[in-house]
Motif scaffolding. Structure first.
Motif, PDB file in Angstrom:
ATOM      1  N   TYR A 115       0.845  -1.188   0.000  1.00 53.63           N
ATOM      2  CA  TYR A 115       0.000   0.000   0.000  1.00 53.63           C
ATOM      3  C   TYR A 115       0.880   1.237   0.000  1.00 53.63           C
ATOM      4  CZ  TYR A 115      -4.091  -2.818   1.239  1.00 53.63           C
ATOM      5  OH  TYR A 115      -5.109  -3.730   1.234  1.00 53.63           O
ATOM      6  N   PHE A 140       0.593   5.567   0.700  1.00 59.50           N
ATOM      7  CA  PHE A 140      -0.232   6.552   1.409  1.00 59.50           C
ATOM      8  C   PHE A 140       0.344   7.959   1.219  1.00 59.50           C
ATOM      9  CE2 PHE A 140      -2.116   3.343   4.264  1.00 59.50           C
ATOM     10  CZ  PHE A 140      -1.154   2.350   4.230  1.00 59.50           C
ATOM     11  N   SER A 145       3.344   0.538   3.149  1.00 61.35           N
ATOM     12  CA  SER A 145       3.271  -0.600   4.054  1.00 61.35           C
ATOM     13  C   SER A 145       3.048  -1.864   3.253  1.00 61.35           C
ATOM     14  CB  SER A 145       2.171  -0.426   5.103  1.00 61.35           C
ATOM     15  OG  SER A 145       0.911  -0.743   4.561  1.00 61.35           O
ATOM     16  N   ARG A 169      -2.410  -7.235   7.430  1.00 65.05           N
ATOM     17  CA  ARG A 169      -3.428  -6.458   8.119  1.00 65.05           C
ATOM     18  C   ARG A 169      -2.886  -5.625   9.269  1.00 65.05           C
ATOM     19  NH1 ARG A 169      -6.818 -11.298  11.106  1.00 65.05           N
ATOM     20  NH2 ARG A 169      -4.990 -12.546  11.567  1.00 65.05           N
ATOM     21  N   ASP A 170      -1.740  -5.979   9.816  1.00 66.01           N
ATOM     22  CA  ASP A 170      -1.262  -5.200  10.953  1.00 66.01           C
ATOM     23  C   ASP A 170       0.139  -4.663  10.728  1.00 66.01           C
ATOM     24  OD1 ASP A 170       0.101  -7.739  13.182  1.00 66.01           O
ATOM     25  OD2 ASP A 170       0.105  -7.593  11.002  1.00 66.01           O
ATOM     26  N   ASP A 171       0.523  -4.518   9.467  1.00 60.59           N
ATOM     27  CA  ASP A 171       1.911  -4.130   9.231  1.00 60.59           C
ATOM     28  C   ASP A 171       2.150  -2.648   9.467  1.00 60.59           C
ATOM     29  OD1 ASP A 171       3.994  -6.192   7.849  1.00 60.59           O
ATOM     30  OD2 ASP A 171       4.671  -4.110   7.808  1.00 60.59           O
ATOM     31  N   LYS A 172       3.374  -2.343   9.870  1.00 57.00           N
ATOM     32  CA  LYS A 172       3.735  -0.968  10.161  1.00 57.00           C
ATOM     33  C   LYS A 172       3.733  -0.133   8.893  1.00 57.00           C
ATOM     34  CE  LYS A 172       8.640  -2.092   9.714  1.00 57.00           C
ATOM     35  NZ  LYS A 172       8.475  -3.543   9.536  1.00 57.00           N
ATOM     36  N   ILE A 173       3.610   1.178   9.090  1.00 57.13           N
ATOM     37  CA  ILE A 173       3.679   2.122   7.991  1.00 57.13           C
ATOM     38  C   ILE A 173       5.078   2.743   8.006  1.00 57.13           C
ATOM     39  CG2 ILE A 173       2.762   4.271   7.062  1.00 57.13           C
ATOM     40  CD1 ILE A 173       0.067   3.536   8.332  1.00 57.13           C
ATOM     41  N   PHE A 226       7.308   5.755   6.709  1.00 51.66           N
ATOM     42  CA  PHE A 226       7.112   7.117   6.223  1.00 51.66           C
ATOM     43  C   PHE A 226       8.365   7.648   5.545  1.00 51.66           C
ATOM     44  CE2 PHE A 226       3.089   8.557   8.096  1.00 51.66           C
ATOM     45  CZ  PHE A 226       2.837   7.540   9.009  1.00 51.66           C
ATOM     46  N   GLY A 227       8.161   8.532   4.558  1.00 55.57           N
ATOM     47  CA  GLY A 227       9.260   9.324   4.037  1.00 55.57           C
ATOM     48  C   GLY A 227       9.566  10.477   4.981  1.00 55.57           C
TER      49      GLY A 227
END
Lengths: 115, 116
Positions: free
Chosen positions: A33, A35, A95, A99-103, A105-106
Motif C-alpha cells: 500500500y 499513502f 506498508s 493487516r497489521d503491518d507498520k507504515i 514514512f518518508g
C-alpha cells in the motif's frame, strides 16, 4: 527493505499555483500500500489517500490528485490551485499488504503556500 | 465519529524520569501501534501490539520502552528512564481486525514529550 524517498525537503509556491510533491519508494514486496498524509502546523497526522499496488489508476479528489506509476516506483501528489490552508508537511508512506503491518514514512516535504 | 485519543497532549519531564503516555484506541479495534516523530523529522514506527503481545518492534524500541494494555480501553507506552533524545511527538494508532483485508490505521493527535 522498504524505503520512501521524498527528495523535496521544502517547496514554496504562490497561492493558486499548482504544485507537485514527489515520492519514490522501494520495496521487494509485490503487493503493498502507498499513502499520503498531511501534517498541519498543529501537528496531527491527517490521512489523505491509500492506494494498493494492484491499482495504478490516477485518482482525483477535488484539488488533489495522485499519480501512481509502478514502472518508476513513484506516487506523486499534485495540488491544483493551491491555497494558504494547504501549507503543511506532507508525508508519503508505504506498508506491506498485511493487516497489521507498520507504515514506513518518508521524511516529508514542507509546503509553503504564499499569499 | 470514533477517534483515537491521547493524553497528555504535552508532557515535560526531567532526564532519567519515567513517563507513561496514554492512548485510548477506537473501541472495537484490536491492533495497536506507537510511532515517534522527532521534531522536524519523519514519523518512525516503534511497536505494534495485538492480543496482549508485541507483534513487531523497531530498533528504537529498546529495553527502556514497554507497552501495556492495562484494561479494556487504554494502551500505554512507558519510557523507564528518559533521555534527552526521547524528546519527540509520540503517536498512537489503532486498527480493527477483519479477516485479511487491510484495516486503516487511525492515528491519535499525538503527545509531545519534552525531556529536560
Amino acid at each position: 527493505a522498504q524505503k520512501v524517498t521524498q527528495a523535496q525537503t521544502e517547496i514554496s509556491v504562490v497561492e493558486k499555483e499548482d504544485v507537485t510533491l514527489d515520492c519514490v519508494y522501494e520495496t521487494r514486496d509485490t503487493t503493498y500500500y502507498l499513502f499520503w498524509y498531511k501534517q498541519p502546523p498543529s501537528g496531527e497526522l491527517v490521512f489523505l489517500i491509500r492506494r494498493n499496488s494492484f491499482d495504478e489508476q490516477n485518482e482525483i479528489s477535488g484539488r488533489y490528485s495522485w499519480n501512481f506509476q509502478k514502472s518508476t516506483s513513484s506516487f506523486n501528489f499534485t495540488i491544483t490551485a493551491s491555497q494558504v490552508v494547504d501549507s503543511a508537511v506532507y508525508f508519503c508512506a508505504l506498508s506491506r499488504m498485511n493487516r497489521d503491518d507498520k507504515i514506513i514514512f518518508g521524511k516529508g516535504t514542507r509546503l509553503h503556500i504564499l499569499p | 465519529e470514533p477517534e483515537v485519543t491521547q493524553t497528555p497532549s504535552h508532557q515535560v519531564t526531567q532526564m532519567g524520569q519515567e513517563v507513561i503516555l496514554r492512548c485510548v484506541p477506537i473501541s472495537n479495534h484490536l491492533y495497536f501501534y506507537w510511532y515517534r516523530q522527532i521534531l522536524g523529522q519523519k514519523v518512525e514506527f516503534l511497536v505494534s501490539f495485538y492480543n496482549n503481545e508485541i507483534s513487531e518492534k523497531s530498533e528504537i524500541f529498546d529495553d527502556q520502552f514497554s507497552v501495556e494494555r492495562p484494561d479494556g480501553s487504554n494502551f500505554t507506552l512507558k519510557i523507564r528512564s528518559t533521555k534527552l533524545e526521547d524528546s519527540a511527538m509520540y503517536f498512537c494508532a489503532s486498527s480493527e481486525a477483519a479477516g485479511t483485508v487491510y484495516n486503516e490505521q487511525f492515528f491519535g493527535p499525538g503527545t509531545r514529550l519534552t525531556v529536560l
